[in-house]
Design a protein around this motif. Structure first.
Motif, PDB file in Angstrom:
ATOM      1  N   GLN A 163      41.721  43.787  70.005  1.00 35.84           N
ATOM      2  CA  GLN A 163      41.572  45.008  70.149  1.00 35.84           C
ATOM      3  C   GLN A 163      42.238  45.867  68.929  1.00 35.84           C
ATOM      4  O   GLN A 163      41.593  46.837  68.577  1.00 35.84           O
ATOM      5  CB  GLN A 163      42.161  45.588  71.433  1.00 35.84           C
ATOM      6  CG  GLN A 163      41.923  47.066  71.937  1.00 35.84           C
ATOM      7  CD  GLN A 163      40.507  47.059  72.010  1.00 35.84           C
ATOM      8  OE1 GLN A 163      40.013  48.304  71.961  1.00 35.84           O
ATOM      9  NE2 GLN A 163      39.842  46.334  72.657  1.00 35.84           N
TER      10      GLN A 163
ATOM     11  N   PHE B 121      39.508  45.385  66.057  1.00 35.77           N
ATOM     12  CA  PHE B 121      38.639  46.458  66.249  1.00 35.77           C
ATOM     13  C   PHE B 121      38.760  47.725  66.037  1.00 35.77           C
ATOM     14  O   PHE B 121      38.132  48.412  65.216  1.00 35.77           O
ATOM     15  CB  PHE B 121      38.248  46.263  67.795  1.00 35.77           C
ATOM     16  CG  PHE B 121      37.335  47.208  68.289  1.00 35.77           C
ATOM     17  CD1 PHE B 121      35.902  47.232  67.804  1.00 35.77           C
ATOM     18  CD2 PHE B 121      37.501  48.276  69.307  1.00 35.77           C
ATOM     19  CE1 PHE B 121      35.015  48.196  68.157  1.00 35.77           C
ATOM     20  CE2 PHE B 121      36.620  49.021  69.583  1.00 35.77           C
ATOM     21  CZ  PHE B 121      35.268  49.067  69.130  1.00 35.77           C
TER      22      PHE B 121
ATOM     23  N   CYS C   2      37.065  50.543  63.297  1.00 35.41           N
ATOM     24  CA  CYS C   2      36.711  51.646  63.442  1.00 35.41           C
ATOM     25  C   CYS C   2      37.096  52.641  62.518  1.00 35.41           C
ATOM     26  O   CYS C   2      36.382  53.414  61.874  1.00 35.41           O
ATOM     27  CB  CYS C   2      36.863  52.135  64.844  1.00 35.41           C
ATOM     28  SG  CYS C   2      35.859  51.131  66.109  1.00 35.41           S
TER      29      CYS C   2
ATOM     30  N   GLY D 163      26.438  46.929  59.750  1.00 32.76           N
ATOM     31  CA  GLY D 163      26.944  45.605  60.015  1.00 32.76           C
ATOM     32  C   GLY D 163      27.834  44.907  59.097  1.00 32.76           C
ATOM     33  O   GLY D 163      28.639  45.850  58.553  1.00 32.76           O
TER      34      GLY D 163
ATOM     35  N   ARG E 172      33.541  39.280  64.073  1.00 36.54           N
ATOM     36  CA  ARG E 172      33.494  39.973  65.171  1.00 36.54           C
ATOM     37  C   ARG E 172      34.238  41.538  65.119  1.00 36.54           C
ATOM     38  O   ARG E 172      33.454  42.323  65.650  1.00 36.54           O
ATOM     39  CB  ARG E 172      34.159  39.078  66.327  1.00 36.54           C
ATOM     40  CG  ARG E 172      33.676  39.758  67.864  1.00 36.54           C
ATOM     41  CD  ARG E 172      34.359  38.701  68.925  1.00 36.54           C
ATOM     42  NE  ARG E 172      33.850  37.397  68.914  1.00 36.54           N
ATOM     43  CZ  ARG E 172      34.759  36.471  68.447  1.00 36.54           C
ATOM     44  NH1 ARG E 172      36.118  36.857  68.414  1.00 36.54           N
ATOM     45  NH2 ARG E 172      34.540  35.197  68.320  1.00 36.54           N
ATOM     46  N   ALA E 173      35.246  41.412  64.641  1.00 33.99           N
ATOM     47  CA  ALA E 173      35.929  42.785  64.773  1.00 33.99           C
ATOM     48  C   ALA E 173      35.040  43.567  63.815  1.00 33.99           C
ATOM     49  O   ALA E 173      34.981  45.131  64.137  1.00 33.99           O
ATOM     50  CB  ALA E 173      37.319  42.751  64.326  1.00 33.99           C
TER      51      ALA E 173
ATOM     52  N   THR F 119      32.006  43.608  62.808  1.00 36.99           N
ATOM     53  CA  THR F 119      30.799  43.997  63.427  1.00 36.99           C
ATOM     54  C   THR F 119      30.766  44.766  64.224  1.00 36.99           C
ATOM     55  O   THR F 119      30.201  45.941  64.248  1.00 36.99           O
ATOM     56  CB  THR F 119      30.073  42.663  63.710  1.00 36.99           C
ATOM     57  OG1 THR F 119      29.815  41.700  62.767  1.00 36.99           O
ATOM     58  CG2 THR F 119      28.606  42.867  64.129  1.00 36.99           C
ATOM     59  N   ASP F 120      31.606  44.854  65.229  1.00 40.86           N
ATOM     60  CA  ASP F 120      31.940  45.617  66.217  1.00 40.86           C
ATOM     61  C   ASP F 120      32.255  47.065  65.803  1.00 40.86           C
ATOM     62  O   ASP F 120      31.995  48.171  66.094  1.00 40.86           O
ATOM     63  CB  ASP F 120      32.876  45.372  67.400  1.00 40.86           C
ATOM     64  CG  ASP F 120      32.081  44.230  68.382  1.00 40.86           C
ATOM     65  OD1 ASP F 120      30.871  43.922  68.101  1.00 40.86           O
ATOM     66  OD2 ASP F 120      32.853  43.330  68.975  1.00 40.86           O
TER      67      ASP F 120
ATOM     68  N   GLN G 172      29.708  48.892  64.004  1.00 40.26           N
ATOM     69  CA  GLN G 172      28.685  49.838  65.246  1.00 40.26           C
ATOM     70  C   GLN G 172      29.153  50.968  65.680  1.00 40.26           C
ATOM     71  O   GLN G 172      28.602  51.897  65.781  1.00 40.26           O
ATOM     72  CB  GLN G 172      28.569  48.711  66.220  1.00 40.26           C
ATOM     73  CG  GLN G 172      27.544  49.028  67.521  1.00 40.26           C
ATOM     74  CD  GLN G 172      27.400  48.317  68.677  1.00 40.26           C
ATOM     75  OE1 GLN G 172      28.336  47.676  69.004  1.00 40.26           O
ATOM     76  NE2 GLN G 172      26.269  48.169  69.126  1.00 40.26           N
ATOM     77  N   ILE G 173      30.598  50.955  66.388  1.00 38.55           N
ATOM     78  CA  ILE G 173      31.219  51.943  66.880  1.00 38.55           C
ATOM     79  C   ILE G 173      31.545  52.810  66.034  1.00 38.55           C
ATOM     80  O   ILE G 173      31.482  54.124  66.212  1.00 38.55           O
ATOM     81  CB  ILE G 173      32.383  51.338  67.747  1.00 38.55           C
ATOM     82  CG1 ILE G 173      32.053  50.403  68.942  1.00 38.55           C
ATOM     83  CG2 ILE G 173      33.047  52.549  68.548  1.00 38.55           C
ATOM     84  CD1 ILE G 173      30.890  50.924  69.607  1.00 38.55           C
TER      85      ILE G 173
END
Length: 466
Positions: free
Chosen positions: A37, A40, A44, A223, A269-270, A272-273, A276-277
């Motif tokens: 988290q 991620f 962002c 991405g 993964r972090a 890419t997410d 997106q966000i």
């Protein structure tokens, strides 16, 4: 979350249930969740922070890989089709744009011609280094500008009228031709010269490149391509003191200066997410502005004046900063004028009179009141919300205004129509096409805005659904 170990309690949080012991300490599964988290959330925020430099790096990449433009070359954009990849361009004036890496070229000279122009130079964080032309220090009389990258000094024996310093080695230089005289416009275009200061005694002629119908995109990549572009540009630019926090946040994500970018699976993964966000956060910041300080009237915002205030507080208001640098690219003093009769003013609208997003499949109208307070001209342009570029339609028409042949109403006002098909019962000259399934937003530009704009005694009504 795996099975809760003995002695631990499942504690509900906004990121799910975490296993904590009686002392409040997480088990290993909870620790793994917290790290994921953390990364991620960092991704962002780093996405929002990096929007300006990724935007220019992407645009520069397209100049080089699609158009074959080199340092010192300029690309001339004239038609709507030329400008389809250019974020929030106008369709009225020609654009002449270039990039250069002063780490390779050394200090750069721009011989800027006299005439009716508006332009400037900036660094890759989209700080304006100087205006050119009517709103620049040359005041439309032209002159020699010397552009210096970080740590560079003026070469011995090279004289210039104006010295401009950039915080990045890569620089952006551009101008718009404002005159309607084609002969004068051609003179200005070919008089604009960019070359290394080391070649001042015998400079090469600046090469003018044209898009020639080639598809291109200045929109930030999505991405992992977003982070690849960021990693590439960070390798060549200095890290400013105020950027060290974000560089530290990028390190656990696999992005470091002077190191290759080979992210592990959890980092991918972090990232890419986060991309997106982060993009959705930028869209929300840009198209649903919660701060009302820049509201002009109804659902119109003073878009670029907001951008400059965000630039002035560049790092203290990250979300508001992302609003401008996601929605548009580039900013200069001339675009944020507070002096009647000078520069440009921009109003933006994202919702109709009922507060609904603009729908490309529906018809809308805008009544432009008479006596628009623009000393030069005014225009309205529509943009695709996803790309922030012109709406791509078969009509190649994205902007109309006082330089167009518009039909006026009896009281001197002008009623414009925005719809996917030509209107019935209204002149087609007053119509801008939209595309079904594509949301859009509008810019109303005033060139040389006059006092009634600044004191809001002249107001632009909302766009209404038909």
């Amino acid at each position: 979350m795996s099975k809760i170990p003995d002695g631990y309690t499942a504690t509900e949080t906004r990121i799910g249930a975490l296993s904590l012991d009686r002392q409040g300490l997480p088990d290993q599964a909870a620790i793994d969740t917290l790290y994921a988290q953390r990364d991620f959330q960092r991704a962002c925020q780093c996405y929002l922070w990096a929007l300006p430099i990724v935007s220019y790096a992407q645009w520069q990449n397209q100049h080089e890989t699609v158009f074959g433009a080199r340092d010192g070359d300029v690309v001339q954009y004239v038609s709507v089709r030329d400008k389809l990849g250019l974020i929030t361009a106008n369709a009225t004036t020609p654009y002449v744009l270039g990039f250069a890496d002063t780490a390779k070229t050394g200090p750069l000279i721009v011989d800027f011609p006299a005439g009716e122009t508006a332009g400037g130079a900036g660094d890759f964080w989209e700080h304006s280094s100087s205006d050119f032309g009517l709103t620049g220090p040359d005041k439309g009389k032209g002159g020699r500008y010397l552009l210096l990258g970080p740590g560079q000094e003026a070469p011995a024996g090279v004289e210039a009228d104006f010295v401009v310093r950039s915080q990045t080695f890569n620089v952006f230089h551009a101008f718009r031709i404002l005159t309607t005289d084609p002969v004068e416009a051609d003179r200005i275009l070919h008089a604009y010269q960019v070359y290394p200061a080391s070649e001042a005694a015998n400079p090469r002629k600046t090469r003018i490149v044209t898009p020639d119908g080639r598809p291109w995109s200045g929109t930030q990549p999505t991405g992992m391509a977003y982070w690849q572009r960021l990693h590439e540009i960070l390798q060549v630019e200095p890290v400013k003191e105020e950027d060290r926090l974000f560089m530290a946040m990028l390190k656990p994500l696999g992005i470091e200066k002077d190191k290759p970018f080979h992210p592990a699976a959890d980092q991918v993964r972090a990232l890419t997410d986060g991309a997106q966000i982060g993009q959705l956060m930028a869209m929300a910041n840009s198209f649903d502005k919660r701060f009302e300080t820049a509201r002009y009237a109804g659902h119109w915002d003073r878009a670029v004046n907001v951008g400059m205030s965000q630039q002035a507080e560049f790092y203290s208001q990250l979300d508001e900063r992302a609003s401008w640098f996601y929605e548009a690219v580039g900013l200069s003093e001339g675009m944020t004028t507070h002096t009647p009769g000078e520069g440009q003013a921009y109003l933006s609208a994202y919702r109709d009179a009922q507060g609904q997003w603009f729908d490309g499949g529906k018809a809308y109208s805008l009544r432009v009141p008479p006596e628009v307070p623009a000393g030069q001209w005014w225009s309205v342009a529509l943009y695709d919300i996803e790309t922030r570029c012109f709406i791509d339609t078969k009509y190649d028409k994205a902007e109309i205004g006082s330089r167009s042949h518009l039909a006026a109403d009896p009281d001197g006002s002008v009623t414009l129509v925005f719809a996917p098909e030509p209107p019935t019962g209204s002149p087609e000259s007053n119509w801008i096409p939209t595309a079904p399934g594509r949301a859009w937003f509008a810019y109303f530009r005033l060139y040389a805005p006059l006092q009634p704009y600044f004191d809001a005694s002249w107001k632009l009504p909302d766009i209404t659904a038909s």
